[in-house]
Design an enzyme around this catalytic site. Sequence first.
Site, PDB file in Angstrom:
ATOM      1  N   CYS A   1      33.732  32.953  52.347  1.00 41.95           N
ATOM      2  CA  CYS A   1      33.435  32.515  50.982  1.00 41.95           C
ATOM      3  C   CYS A   1      33.203  31.005  50.951  1.00 41.95           C
ATOM      4  O   CYS A   1      32.134  30.533  51.329  1.00 41.95           O
ATOM      5  CB  CYS A   1      34.550  32.959  50.033  1.00 41.95           C
ATOM      6  SG  CYS A   1      34.109  32.833  48.276  1.00 41.95           S
TER       7      CYS A   1
ATOM      8  N   HIS B   1      34.321  38.498  51.080  1.00 45.15           N
ATOM      9  CA  HIS B   1      35.702  38.505  51.583  1.00 45.15           C
ATOM     10  C   HIS B   1      35.929  39.813  52.343  1.00 45.15           C
ATOM     11  O   HIS B   1      36.584  40.735  51.833  1.00 45.15           O
ATOM     12  CB  HIS B   1      36.699  38.410  50.427  1.00 45.15           C
ATOM     13  CG  HIS B   1      36.800  37.066  49.798  1.00 45.15           C
ATOM     14  ND1 HIS B   1      37.694  36.111  50.217  1.00 45.15           N
ATOM     15  CD2 HIS B   1      36.098  36.498  48.779  1.00 45.15           C
ATOM     16  CE1 HIS B   1      37.563  35.017  49.477  1.00 45.15           C
ATOM     17  NE2 HIS B   1      36.593  35.227  48.601  1.00 45.15           N
TER      18      HIS B   1
ATOM     19  N   GLU C   1      37.938  40.535  54.503  1.00 44.92           N
ATOM     20  CA  GLU C   1      39.353  40.822  54.753  1.00 44.92           C
ATOM     21  C   GLU C   1      39.917  41.821  53.760  1.00 44.92           C
ATOM     22  O   GLU C   1      40.874  42.542  54.069  1.00 44.92           O
ATOM     23  CB  GLU C   1      40.186  39.530  54.722  1.00 44.92           C
ATOM     24  CG  GLU C   1      40.347  38.870  53.368  1.00 44.92           C
ATOM     25  CD  GLU C   1      39.253  37.879  53.027  1.00 44.92           C
ATOM     26  OE1 GLU C   1      39.486  37.007  52.170  1.00 44.92           O
ATOM     27  OE2 GLU C   1      38.155  37.985  53.612  1.00 44.92           O
TER      28      GLU C   1
ATOM     29  N   ILE D   1      64.399  41.461  31.135  1.00 45.07           N
ATOM     30  CA  ILE D   1      63.979  41.920  29.811  1.00 45.07           C
ATOM     31  C   ILE D   1      62.523  42.374  29.818  1.00 45.07           C
ATOM     32  O   ILE D   1      62.134  43.289  29.094  1.00 45.07           O
ATOM     33  CB  ILE D   1      64.224  40.806  28.754  1.00 45.07           C
ATOM     34  CG1 ILE D   1      64.054  41.379  27.345  1.00 45.07           C
ATOM     35  CG2 ILE D   1      63.310  39.596  28.986  1.00 45.07           C
ATOM     36  CD1 ILE D   1      64.500  40.419  26.253  1.00 45.07           C
TER      37      ILE D   1
ATOM     38  N   GLY E   1      56.739  46.365  47.526  1.00 46.04           N
ATOM     39  CA  GLY E   1      55.347  46.680  47.843  1.00 46.04           C
ATOM     40  C   GLY E   1      55.199  47.327  49.204  1.00 46.04           C
ATOM     41  O   GLY E   1      54.436  48.288  49.367  1.00 46.04           O
TER      42      GLY E   1
END
Length: 550
Positions: free
Chosen positions: A391, A522, A524, A159, A28
């Site tokens: 939140c 949120h 962020e 797989i 990533g």
Amino acid sequence: MNGSADAGPRPRKYVFITGGVVSSLGKGILTSSLGALLRARGYRVTAIKIDPYVNVDAGTMRPYEHGEVFVTADGAETDLDIGHYERFLDMDLSRGNNLTTGQVYLSVIQKERRGEYLSQTVQVIPHITDEIKERIRKVAEEQKAEIVVVEVGGTVGDIESLPFLEAIRQFRFDEGEGNTLYLHLTLVPYLETSEEFKTKPTQHSVATLRGVGIQPDILVLRSARPVPEEVRRKVALFTNVRPGHVFSSPTVEHLYEVPLLLEEQGLGRAVERALGLEAVIPNLSFWQEAVRVLKHPERTVKIAIAGKYVKMPDAYLSLLEALRHAGIKNRARVEVKWVDAESLEAADLDEAFRDVSGILVPGGFGVRGIEGKVRAAQYARERKIPYLGICLGLQIAVIEFARNVAGLKGANSTEFDPHTPHPVIDLMPEQLEVEGLGGTMRLGDWPMRIKPGTLLHRLYGKEEVLERHRHRYEVNPLYVDGLERAGLVVSATTPGMRGRGAGLVEAIELKDHPFFLGLQSHPEFKSRPMRPSPPFVGFVEAALAYQERA
């Protein structure tokens, strides 16, 4: 793309990133870093994460197993790598940027039931692979991308990944060699006992990849320390990769060093060369300055995060990044002190928060640790320590204020106590008839109308903003007037929500406190290194000021 204006449209380019030997190597970050290098050259880039699990999305996965659920502007609950992509590319992505096995098979089965494959035997090839390719191309077209970077999750040899590997293999057949590039990230372990790098796992990983018809064009070698040139040449020889196309990715202190490290070795130019692109000098000045501040901050401040999943920091990944962005903006290093919220229920709070200059209560679900979070909010309010509630953190602040300031004994959320005498937090009316869990919360971007003259208005400098959301519960509108009379400031609402009069409560704060802010959203998720979230910038600034006073 870059080049002559009269050259006509150029074919779209695709970069496919796979991983070998072990998982969690950092595909990533590599995908994000390569995207940043291409963006710095002026290309329109998008990134797609392929997750081979059968879940339709990441929304119902345990944070301890999978890390945070990242929410996109259009309300998709996605893999945390989508957050990395948005931050490094400085762009909003969508639900199409996270592709899962569950989505692909669900779509193909629904098409079969509708008769779209009438008379055909539906198979992995071509129906599943065609669906995968169609979805990748659709995202590229919708986002007008010149270069599409696709990360294939998992490890080559699994797989679960086989249909996706077959699909990306076919891309070269469909698009042509000069328009596709295969980049393989693999582990090269360093053995301390013999003081040598071991390349055999990488050789086997590449052999496995070639076994499904993919010859990598570029290798990135992940190791604890820089892989020397002679080892990279050996790897190139045994894997049939050009020597100049094997790069080292050692462990670094700050992840924003990765684009600079790879560019210094020539990865950006190698990708340009492989895709037939002109050589462009990238503008990496921001990344260079960010790394300089992270390595040589003018100040350091410690923030406590009182949460439920503190043993798994990836559960709060975007929070950590938002604090890092705010630190860069304030030219400071933010150190995080993890505090298990459950332990706070009986802890000495003076000891628990002895060395911190700010307290952050993040989002979460479930009753475990709730009373510890309430005590943390009370401690921050009474001791005038900067407080940021995200939140659930807003809801916790409201519960604490209702009990200890407004005199509503036993006030609680119906999520934690269905029989509370004062349900100051309650299920949103829209959620009463919702069935199922996946994708059913209030998700994505929603407008916040900010009250002038408030702390929140000072932070944003405007009266309406969009922020990401992920919740089912809200401040009970029946209690808002009473809480305001007791001194709670409702500094933002979402207008026009059904049955709420002034609107859903989006933010609360306190007048007689240097920084006490709760947000139902949120923020962020929208914080970027180049454009840090205003509430986080203000929170870190307030923590620095508190530290100086203390």
